[in-house]
Design an enzyme around this catalytic site. Structure first.
Site, PDB file in Angstrom:
ATOM      1  N   GLU A 207      31.919 -37.506  28.032  1.00 24.87           N
ATOM      2  CA  GLU A 207      32.145 -36.517  29.091  1.00 24.87           C
ATOM      3  C   GLU A 207      31.808 -37.186  30.422  1.00 24.87           C
ATOM      4  O   GLU A 207      30.663 -37.184  30.859  1.00 24.87           O
ATOM      5  CB  GLU A 207      31.268 -35.265  28.916  1.00 24.87           C
ATOM      6  CG  GLU A 207      31.704 -34.170  29.871  1.00 24.87           C
ATOM      7  CD  GLU A 207      30.580 -33.373  30.536  1.00 24.87           C
ATOM      8  OE1 GLU A 207      30.892 -32.375  31.197  1.00 24.87           O
ATOM      9  OE2 GLU A 207      29.394 -33.749  30.419  1.00 24.87           O
TER      10      GLU A 207
ATOM     11  N   ASP B 122      27.320 -35.937  26.409  1.00 23.68           N
ATOM     12  CA  ASP B 122      27.253 -35.027  27.551  1.00 23.68           C
ATOM     13  C   ASP B 122      26.822 -35.787  28.811  1.00 23.68           C
ATOM     14  O   ASP B 122      25.912 -36.619  28.759  1.00 23.68           O
ATOM     15  CB  ASP B 122      26.229 -33.933  27.213  1.00 23.68           C
ATOM     16  CG  ASP B 122      26.081 -32.907  28.311  1.00 23.68           C
ATOM     17  OD1 ASP B 122      27.025 -32.123  28.496  1.00 23.68           O
ATOM     18  OD2 ASP B 122      25.032 -32.891  28.983  1.00 23.68           O
TER      19      ASP B 122
HETATM   20  C1  NOJ Z   1      27.963 -30.651  30.882  1.00 23.43           C
HETATM   21  C2  NOJ Z   1      28.203 -29.464  30.012  1.00 23.43           C
HETATM   22  O1  NOJ Z   1      29.565 -29.387  29.719  1.00 23.43           O
HETATM   23  C3  NOJ Z   1      27.708 -28.249  30.746  1.00 23.43           C
HETATM   24  O2  NOJ Z   1      28.014 -27.070  30.044  1.00 23.43           O
HETATM   25  C4  NOJ Z   1      26.235 -28.378  30.976  1.00 23.43           C
HETATM   26  O3  NOJ Z   1      25.763 -27.293  31.738  1.00 23.43           O
HETATM   27  C5  NOJ Z   1      25.912 -29.681  31.697  1.00 23.43           C
HETATM   28  N1  NOJ Z   1      26.568 -30.811  31.096  1.00 23.43           N
HETATM   29  C6  NOJ Z   1      24.435 -29.950  31.688  1.00 23.43           C
HETATM   30  O4  NOJ Z   1      24.064 -30.322  30.390  1.00 23.43           O
END
Ligand code: NOJ
Length: 544
Positions: free
Chosen positions: A244, A202
């Protein structure tokens, strides 16, 4: 390299939050025993990998991306035993499991943060990023711009500001601290021991901060990720990282390293351009971004998606393109969140079946591994009145009975209300009804997955875009070993002709893959095709 170690290239990933799927103990939340019961559905659908959103202990202020204990399962979702049983049952069905590794930040309820703020002299103080001056790192953008005014928040208890790239209740960990680096390696090892197959990393561009930069994609990040990858490979085989990194292709490329960092990365900039291309009826947005997409190492792969649990992010587009997307896809201003659009696939397409099919043709035939968002296989709707991104995270619609077959509790106790509007409401859009109707979108999706799974070329082959005169048509070949495909998509809502120069396949015969229908062989002259509105063809080219 063995084929098994490249499993993620042949995967079809299905993203879901355990909370949304099936409530087996009537507490209003989906749980692991419930999800385990629904594995047969996923197996029949044909997917072979599940990506789970975070299910760890959390105050649930960011749907679990705010973690207060990395090694505990949130009690609403079940126990560790339930989780391990779920992994075992998934593996028994040849379904891999990818979970979330949220490195960048914790919840402010995490004991590390509680201890860190208790005193400036605390042993955990340096786990987070503190400063007296909230002007530091002021070149870093604010991501949740609708909610946050600054990336610093003042902590009255210890009298300093702490750094956060997301919500103010999500303090960023300090990766300059070797103890933090090690703590996250421990988390990784803990979950590897449960048997999971991979991790979505993430928010990975934001791990480090450095004055004078935008605090994204810093070299230190790549040094750390390579270390993390070495840990991943040390004791376990065939486990993967999926990055991500919502960045331009050239900035995402380093996350794959020399095949020694992440195995996969989401292709964020492609996603909005697919939506632009269909609305503009023009192949340019897709061709342009694919031209900018660098070659990646042989053991790496793009993850492609149309929608996910977040808003349709519009960070990787120009201001003009963003305005266009808002004008076309967010007529109701409530649909806009931060820079993006909080809608599901079906409502974005005005419930247009052919448009939904065409977008899936692109998702499944462009180079990469497709990621389907739960519910999109039945064309679920959304609820833009629910706040934040909750409108695209409503309970899965299984049937037309009480609570859509998701739970038997009183409706008030559900974690979120069901979709009940006349078009997308669960009485009409649900798995049971679509299973009984041969022509349903669910059955269409199953078929597409089946066709794709017959050919390695989709996940592994190269791509060549074919030049021709009709910009409303996007045509390409895909090739891998002895498999060659020709894919032709009509981005327009009207019938379109196209003449393709296929000379180098002179004498080859196109076989349409959905119906196994042979077309006349390719000759010297341009190959002429006519496509119906928003239709597409997937051909195998057979040499004779
Ligand atoms: C990316 C995630 O996809 C999202 O849902 C989240 O709010 C943020 N990172 C913070 O962790």
């Amino acid at each position: 390299m063995g084929s098994e170690s490249l499993w993620y290239k042949d995967a079809i990933i299905y993203e879901l939050h355990v909370k949304t799927f099936f409530d087996s103990n009537q507490n209003g939340y989906g749980d692991f025993p419930g999800l385990t019961q629904k594995l047969d559905y996923l197996q029949v659908l044909g997917i072979n990998c599940i990506w789970l959103m975070p299910f760890y202990k959390t105050p649930l202020k960011d749907d679990g991306y705010d973690i207060s204990d990395y090694e505990e399962i949130s009690p609403e979702y079940g126990t560790m035993k339930d989780f391990k049983n779920f992994v075992k049952e998934a593996h028994r069905r040849d379904i891999k499991i990818i979970i979330e590794l949220v490195l960048n930040h914790t919840s402010d309820q995490h004991p590390w943060f509680q201890e860190a703020r208790s005193s400036r002299a605390s042993k955990k103080r340096d786990f987070y990023v503190w400063n007296d001056d909230p002007q530091k790192y002021n070149q870093a953008k604010i991501i949740f711009s609708d909610t946050e005014k600054s990336n610093w928040t003042y902590d009255p208890l210890s009298g300093q500001y702490y750094w956060h790239r997301f919500f103010s209740h999500q303090p960023d960990l300090n990766f300059d601290n070797p103890e933090v680096q090690q703590a996250m390696i421990n988390v990784l090892t803990f979950w590897l021991n449960t048997g999971v197959d991979g991790f979505r990393l993430d928010a990975v561009p934001y791990l480090f901060e450095q004055e004078g930069t935008n605090c994204e994609n810093l070299p230190q990040t790549h040094v750390y990720l390579k270390k993390l990858r070495a840990e991943l490979d040390k004791k376990f085989k065939n486990k993967i990282f999926l990055a991500e990194a919502n960045q331009w292709p050239a900035d995402v490329r380093p996350y794959l390293g020399n095949g020694d960092e992440c195995h996969m990365a989401f292709h964020f900039p492609l996603m909005p351009r697919i939506f632009m291309a269909i609305r503009k009826e023009d192949n340019t947005p897709i061709l342009e971004i694919m031209r900018q997409t660098p070659v990646i190492p042989d053991n790496c792969q793009w993850a492609l998606f149309l929608r996910n649990h977040d808003e349709l992010t519009l960070e990787m587009v120009t201001q003009e393109e963003r305005d266009y997307m808002h004008k076309e896809y967010a007529q109701d201003p409530k649909a806009i969140l931060n820079l993006g659009i909080r809608r599901r696939l079906a409502p974005l397409m005005n419930n247009g079946r052919r448009q939904m099919e065409l977008l899936n043709s692109l998702l499944f035939s462009l180079p990469g591994t497709p990621v389907i968002y739960y519910g999109d296989e039945i064309g679920m709707g959304d609820n833009i009145f629910l706040g934040d991104r909750n409108g695209v995270r409503t309970p899965m619609q299984w049937d037309g009975n009480r609570n859509a077959g998701f739970s038997t509790v009183e409706a008030d106790k559900l974690y979120a209300p069901l979709i009940i509007d006349p078009v997308y409401g669960y009485q009409s859009i649900n798995v049971e009804a679509q299973s009984m109707t041969q022509s349903s979108f669910l059955n269409w999706t199953k078929r597409m997955i089946r066709v794709r799974r017959n050919f390695k070329v989709f996940g592994r082959g190269n791509i060549e875009f074919l030049q021709h005169k009709n910009p409303k048509i996007l045509a390409y070949t895909r090739a891998y070993e002895n498999e060659t495909l020709l894919i032709v998509n009509n981005l327009s809502r009207y019938v379109q002709p196209v003449q393709l120069d296929l000379k180098r396949y002179n004498g080859w015969e196109p076989l349409e893959l959905w119906g196994n229908v042979k077309l006349p062989p390719v000759g010297e002259l341009p190959y002429f095709l006519t496509l119906g509105p928003h239709s597409f063809y997937w051909f195998r080219l057979d040499k004779h």
